[in-house]
Every structure is written in structure tokens, then in C-alpha cells.
Design an enzyme around this catalytic site. Structure first.
Site, short mmCIF file in Angstrom:
data_model
loop_
_atom_site.label_atom_id
_atom_site.label_comp_id
_atom_site.label_asym_id
_atom_site.label_seq_id
_atom_site.Cartn_x
_atom_site.Cartn_y
_atom_site.Cartn_z
N ARG A 44 -6.77 -12.13 9.49
CA ARG A 44 -7.60 -12.65 11.12
C ARG A 44 -8.29 -12.82 11.96
O ARG A 44 -8.55 -13.82 12.49
CB ARG A 44 -5.95 -11.87 12.48
CG ARG A 44 -5.46 -13.47 13.20
CD ARG A 44 -3.98 -12.34 13.51
NE ARG A 44 -4.19 -11.27 14.18
CZ ARG A 44 -2.81 -10.42 15.01
NH1 ARG A 44 -2.02 -11.00 14.69
NH2 ARG A 44 -2.62 -8.87 15.01
N LYS A 97 2.82 -0.01 -3.48
CA LYS A 97 3.56 1.10 -2.69
C LYS A 97 3.88 1.21 -1.07
O LYS A 97 2.14 1.12 -1.01
CB LYS A 97 3.63 3.15 -3.21
CG LYS A 97 2.46 3.86 -3.14
CD LYS A 97 2.79 5.59 -3.45
CE LYS A 97 2.08 6.00 -3.28
NZ LYS A 97 1.93 6.29 -2.43
N HIS A 155 -1.02 3.28 -8.67
CA HIS A 155 -2.87 3.29 -9.98
C HIS A 155 -2.39 4.02 -10.62
O HIS A 155 -3.39 4.15 -11.40
CB HIS A 155 -3.32 3.21 -8.62
CG HIS A 155 -3.63 4.28 -8.16
ND1 HIS A 155 -2.52 4.92 -6.85
CD2 HIS A 155 -4.54 5.75 -8.53
CE1 HIS A 155 -3.24 6.70 -7.15
NE2 HIS A 155 -4.32 7.26 -7.69
N GLU A 200 -3.93 18.20 -4.97
CA GLU A 200 -5.72 17.92 -4.04
C GLU A 200 -5.54 18.95 -3.60
O GLU A 200 -4.83 19.74 -2.86
CB GLU A 200 -4.56 16.39 -3.32
CG GLU A 200 -3.75 15.62 -4.51
CD GLU A 200 -3.94 14.24 -3.41
OE1 GLU A 200 -4.60 13.64 -3.14
OE2 GLU A 200 -2.82 14.15 -2.99
N ASP A 214 5.07 9.96 -1.29
CA ASP A 214 4.32 10.09 -1.49
C ASP A 214 4.29 9.45 -3.22
O ASP A 214 3.33 9.41 -3.38
CB ASP A 214 3.13 10.05 -0.81
CG ASP A 214 1.64 9.89 -0.62
OD1 ASP A 214 1.56 8.70 -0.69
OD2 ASP A 214 0.86 11.05 -0.80
N HIS A 256 4.02 7.54 -9.01
CA HIS A 256 3.31 8.75 -9.64
C HIS A 256 3.65 9.90 -10.78
O HIS A 256 4.04 9.93 -11.92
CB HIS A 256 2.19 9.59 -9.19
CG HIS A 256 1.30 8.88 -8.41
ND1 HIS A 256 0.79 7.10 -8.02
CD2 HIS A 256 0.76 9.15 -6.59
CE1 HIS A 256 0.76 6.39 -6.48
NE2 HIS A 256 0.49 7.62 -6.58
N LYS A 281 -0.94 18.91 -0.61
CA LYS A 281 -2.01 18.85 -0.39
C LYS A 281 -2.66 20.51 -0.23
O LYS A 281 -1.84 21.18 -0.50
CB LYS A 281 -2.22 17.70 0.71
CG LYS A 281 -1.22 16.90 0.91
CD LYS A 281 -1.83 15.19 0.40
CE LYS A 281 -1.36 14.06 0.28
NZ LYS A 281 -2.49 13.90 -0.54
C1 BG6 Z 1 -2.14 8.26 -3.51
C2 BG6 Z 1 -1.22 8.89 -2.49
O1 BG6 Z 1 -0.69 7.18 -3.84
O2 BG6 Z 1 -2.05 8.05 -4.45
C3 BG6 Z 1 -1.88 10.39 -2.05
O3 BG6 Z 1 -0.57 7.43 -1.35
C4 BG6 Z 1 -2.75 11.07 -2.74
O4 BG6 Z 1 -2.15 10.87 -1.14
C5 BG6 Z 1 -3.06 9.67 -4.21
O5 BG6 Z 1 -3.37 11.63 -2.34
C6 BG6 Z 1 -3.69 10.39 -4.95
O6 BG6 Z 1 -4.54 9.58 -6.35
P1 BG6 Z 1 -5.73 10.62 -6.93
O7 BG6 Z 1 -5.41 8.90 -7.81
O8 BG6 Z 1 -7.04 10.72 -6.12
O9 BG6 Z 1 -5.23 11.59 -7.86
#
Ligand code: BG6
Length: 518
Positions: A65, A172, A202, A240, A259, A264, A364
Site C-alpha cells: 500500500r 505459517k 522453513h 532457542e 509455533d 517444524h 525459548k
Molecule cells: C519460526 C518460529 O517458525 O521458527 C520462531 O515462529 C522460531 O519462533 C523459528 O524462533 C526458529 O527457526 P530457526 O530456523 O531459527 O531454528
């Protein structure tokens, strides 16, 4: 460190030789002024261009936009590229050549007339494939997907069957439960076939995740151990070191289960445990993944109480730095019950895995950022050295180290040199960096190319998403909106709530910390 095996050409089997090259096309990014475009999409496309992987002719069109010109958008992206490019410094000459293919279309995604402008822009490129072959990347809110798709269809840019090819790429969250995912999938396929929808996870773009299938199905020594006869249990850790930071608003709606586990972690689990596919076709691989997800033993609320642990971090210290508690993070409710940690024990009801526990954990503000799959083998039936070394020798294990320090190691027992009869675990280690050099492509580089080529192997099919939601929904139903108890909090910088240790202790197991590779 073991000597690298020096391959000669006859030993290298390059599966990409049979791949068709990417055809000329346009990639249209809706919601182009968002973070994703500058951080991930443009750096990945630039890298692919630099590596001469892009189609011979292509255009990238940003649709958003805000008022911008082609040049002002290019200048903005150039600044971001300095920060986010995988390879630095950015090569100016390469960028200039690449940037000639980037265009900006100012438009409101709710306004049908603006799609006409988009259609005119694509037509103005003057080559049929640049209008007819299109990748529509929806970097918008999922609630807007339906509207965007309807509008591109009405602008005559998206067809189920027609000339060229059109694909829709989405990320997602694919809904927040089975019902919403189902509705979203219906929206996505209102004007397109399921085969035209490319859902990104990813993790599937990561080299090490792709290597899981190669490792399993191109070696004769491991796969025969890959079953209930040899495997005692499996641990999958995706930890993480970061907290939720500025993403509190999103995270309040998601939590660790939605999440990370829904997508994943269940994807990694499926790749580690699925049966061999009948071929390398996308559908064969996805069929096996769905079959596996469907074999996960359903969890009743009682099972959830016994087999799932959730947690939320309170203030603590990570790497010597003080971290706030989750409830103190921006945009998080001060009495939030959202989980920032989850650990679960799953069973797979099939012949290969019956009775083998699969422990998954993610969180986390844990002490390490690491993703690892550890396959822990059964104990030896008899310990010859029991008198000298005790009854319990270390169990053999294979760890697939997904990130960082990507690699695979095998842990087994060996004699400590010397006159004593001491046995201790040793490691045989394959490291990507030492074998192949420091080459860690960004997941998006591979995923965008695959989407352009039209290979859906690394994307998630509708039934995968929906089956994964069924599993996650059953866990949420077990939690039943209950508030977190004191036992469910953990200090930032620790490995999660104590209950997660108990979860493994019930089966005589302990969590293994991902090993920093040496
Ligand atoms: C994302 C999550 O899909 O993957 C995040 O939304 C997370 O919360 C991330 O931190 C982790 O991805 P990677 O590639 O850093 O392991």
C-alpha cells in the site's frame, strides 16, 4: 577427526541432474513492505541470482500500500541487503543487474482495481511467460489470503487450468487449529488446485533436514537399525537461547506448541521415522509423511496429563545477561498462560516403531540454540565388563545435528588407552563444515527456487497440515484452558521445568543436551 572420504565423480550421485530448470516467470510479493521481504526473500533471490540459479528471465514485483517508486523500493532493499545478505559484502555490479528486475506496484490488497494495475504491469514486461508464469507470495495476514486470491483470480492472473503456471506460496501460521486450517485451506484452493499451493515450513529448506532422507535411504548400515528392535528411544530437541522479544503479540496467540511443534518438529519427526517412499516424487514423500503422522498414537486428556509438559519462562539469566520473564515481555498479558516451552512423549502405532518413546522438546530462553535428533540405541544384552565398569555402559547413539555445527555423530564405547580396563563413550563425527566447507545456504534460497521449478517436495501438503493440527488440538484439549501451575514455570537460561525431567525419568531416560560439536 576421521579423514574425509575423497569422492570421485563416479561416486557422486547428483539427483539434480534430472531436474528441469526454472522457467521465465514473475514473482509477486503481496505485503511486500513487511519484514520478510527485506530480511529473507530479497536476500535469498539476490543470492540465487548471484549463484546463477534464477530463471533466464524473471521479474520480482512488490505489491503493497505504501507509496513508493521502483527506484525508491530498490534503494530500500539495497540498504537492507547489506544487513541481511548471506554473503558479504554485497557485490554492487551483481545487485545492479539483479535490481533491474525488481518492480513496485502500489496497491491495496482489498481493492480489486489495484489488481488491474498489477495485471497491466505484468503484461508490460512484454513476454508471455512473465505474465502467465507467476509465483504469488502471500506475505500478508492469513485472514487476507482469501481476498488476495479471489482478486488475482478476478484480474485474470490465477487459473486452475490455463496457459502457463501459477503458484501460491504461503507461510505459517496455517490456522490456529484443525477447523481454522481447514477453512484456510478451502480459501487457498477456491481458485487453484492443491498442487498450486506451496506451503512453506522453513525447516524443510535446511540442508541438514533434507539430509535426513539421504542419510536414511542412501546408506545400508543405519536403516537396518532404524526400528524398535534396535532403538530404545528418540529425542528431538529444538532449543532457542532467545526469548519472544518483540513478537509477544503473535506469540500470545500461538505458544510453543503451535509455533514449533505443529510444523517444524512434527516435520522432523516424520522425516526421521517415515517408511521409504516409493520414489522421490513429491507426492510419494508426502504420502509417507502423512501416513506417519496418522500413526501417532492419539492423546486423550489423561495421556496429555502424563505425556505432555508445558512451561513458561520467568526472569533469569542467559549467557550472563539478565532476561525478563515472559509475562513482562511487550504485548504479553501480565497473567498470560501461554507456553514458551513444551516437551512431549509420543508413540507411533506401526510395526517399525511400536513401543518406542519419542521425546520432543522446544522452548525459548533455554541455555543453547541447537536443533538435534538423537537416536538412542538399546543397551547391550550383556555387559562383559560389568565387574570393571559397572552394569550400565553408555548406550550407543546417533545424533543428527541440524543446527548449528551441522553434522552427524555416532557415539559408542571404546577402551581408554592404558593398562586399566576402562571403557568410555567416544564419538565419530561428520561435520558439514570440515567435509564440504562452510556452506550453509539460507532455507529460503532453496525454497524459492523449488517453488519456481514447481517441485513441491519441500512444501507441506494440505493433509499434512491438517493431520498435524489434529495432534496439536488433542494436546490443547487436554490443557483445557487451565492456568499454569507453579511446577510449570522455569527460569530463563535453564532447560525448562522440572516436570520435563520427570517425563523422561518415568521411562528410565534422561534428556541429553545437544552436544556442541568439536
Ligand atoms: C519460526 C518460529 O517458525 O521458527 C520462531 O515462529 C522460531 O519462533 C523459528 O524462533 C526458529 O527457526 P530457526 O530456523 O531459527 O531454528
Amino acid at each position: 577427526m576421521p579423514e574425509p572420504v575423497h569422492s570421485n565423480d563416479s561416486m557422486v550421485c547428483d539427483l539434480s541432474e534430472s531436474r528441469k530448470p526454472a522457467e521465465p516467470c514473475s514473482m509477486v510479493i503481496f505485503g511486500a513492505s513487511g519484514d520478510l521481504t527485506a530480511r529473507k526473500l530479497i536476500p535469498a533471490l539476490y543470492q540465487n541470482f548471484k549463484d546463477k540459479q534464477m530463471p533466464p528471465t524473471f521479474r520480482v514485483v512488490g505489491f503493497a500500500r505504501r507509496e513508493k517508486t521502483d527506484d525508491s523500493w530498490r534503494a530500500e532493499l539495497r540498504v537492507a541487503l547489506d544487513q541481511f545478505s548471506r554473503t558479504k559484502p554485497v557485490e554492487d555490479a551483481v545487485w545492479r543487474e539483479f535490481a533491474r528486475n525488481i518492480f513496485y506496484c502500489q496497491g491495496d490488497i482489498t481493492d480489486g482495481a489495484d489488481y488491474k494495475k498489477l495485471e497491466e504491469l505484468l503484461t508490460s514486461f512484454g513476454q508471455a511467460p512473465l505474465r502467465e508464469n507467476a509465483l504469488f507470495y502471500l506475505a500478508t495476514m492469513p485472514s487476507q489470503f482469501g481476498e488476495v486470491i479471489e482478486n488475482i483470480h478476478r484480474a485474470d492472473l490465477l487459473h486452475r487450468d490455463g496457459s502457463g503456471w501459477q503458484r501460491i506460496v504461503v507461510e505459517k501460521p496455517f490456522g490456529h487449529d484443525l477447523a481454522s486450517a481447514h477453512a484456510l485451506n478451502n480459501e487457498l484452493t477456491r481458485f487453484a488446485h492443491e498442487q498450486q499451493v506451496f506451503r512453506i515450513d522453513h525447516y524443510l529448506g535446511k540442508e541438514t533436514v533434507q539430509n535426513i532422507l539421504m542419510f536414511r535411504f542412501s546408506n545400508s548400515i543405519f536403516e537396518r537399525l532404524w526400528n524398535r528392535d534396535s532403538v530404545d528411544h528418540v529425542q528431538i530437541t529444538v532449543s532457542e537461547k532467545l526469548g519472544v522479544g518483540q513478537r509477544g503479540g503473535y506469540y500470545e496467540e500461538a505458544g510453543a506448541l503451535r509455533d514449533m511443534v505443529q510444523n517444524h518438529m512434527l516435520q522432523v519427526l516424520a522425516l526421521v521415522t517415515m517408511e521409504p517412499p516409493v520414489s522421490l516424487e513429491a507426492e510419494s514423500i508426502r504420502d509417507e509423511k502423512v501416513k506417519l503422522l496418522k500413526s501417532i498414537h492419539p492423546l486423550t486428556p489423561d495421556d496429555v496429563a502424563r505425556q505432555v509438559v508445558r512451561g513458561q519462562y520467568f526472569a533469569g539469566v542467559v549467557d550472563g545477561v539478565a532476561c525478563p520473564g515472559y509475562r513482562q515481555e511487550p504485548k504479553v498479558k501480565s497473567d498470560s498462560n501461554v507456553e514458551t516451552y513444551v516437551a512431549l512423549k509420543l508413540f507411533i502405532d506401526n510395526w517399525r516403531w511400536s513401543g518406542v518413546p519419542f521425546y520432543l522438546r522446544t522452548g525459548k530462553y533455554l541455555p543453547q540454540s541447537a536443533s538435534e535428533v538423537r537416536v538412542q540405541f538399546r543397551r547391550t544384552p550383556h555387559v562383559l565388563f560389568a565387574a570393571q565398569c559397572g552394569e550400565r555402559l553408555d548406550q550407543n547413539a546417533i545424533a543428527l545435528r541440524l543446527q548449528p555445527n551441522e553434522g552427524i555423530y555416532l557415539r559408542f564405547n571404546g577402551k581408554v588407552p592404558g593398562t586399566s580396563l576402562a571403557v568410555r563413550p567416544v564419538r565419530m563425527h561428520f561435520s558439514y563444515n570440515s567435509e564440504f566447507g562452510a556452506y550453509t545456504p539460507e532455507a529460503y534460497e532453496r525454497l524459492l527456487l523449488e517453488a519456481m521449478v514447481g517441485d513441491a517436495t519441500l512444501f507441506i501438503r494440505r493433509d499434512e497440515v491438517e493431520t498435524a493440527w489434529q495432534i496439536v488440538d488433542s494436546i490443547r484439549a487436554g490443557w483445557d484452558g487451565k492456568a499454569l501451575s507453579n511446577r510449570e514455570f522455569y527460569s530463563a537460561g535453564t532447560w525448562g521445568p522440572v516436570a520435563a525431567e520427570d517425563l523422561l525419568a518415568q521411562g528410565g531416560h534422561v534428556w541429553h543436551e545437544p552436544q556442541p560439536a568439536t
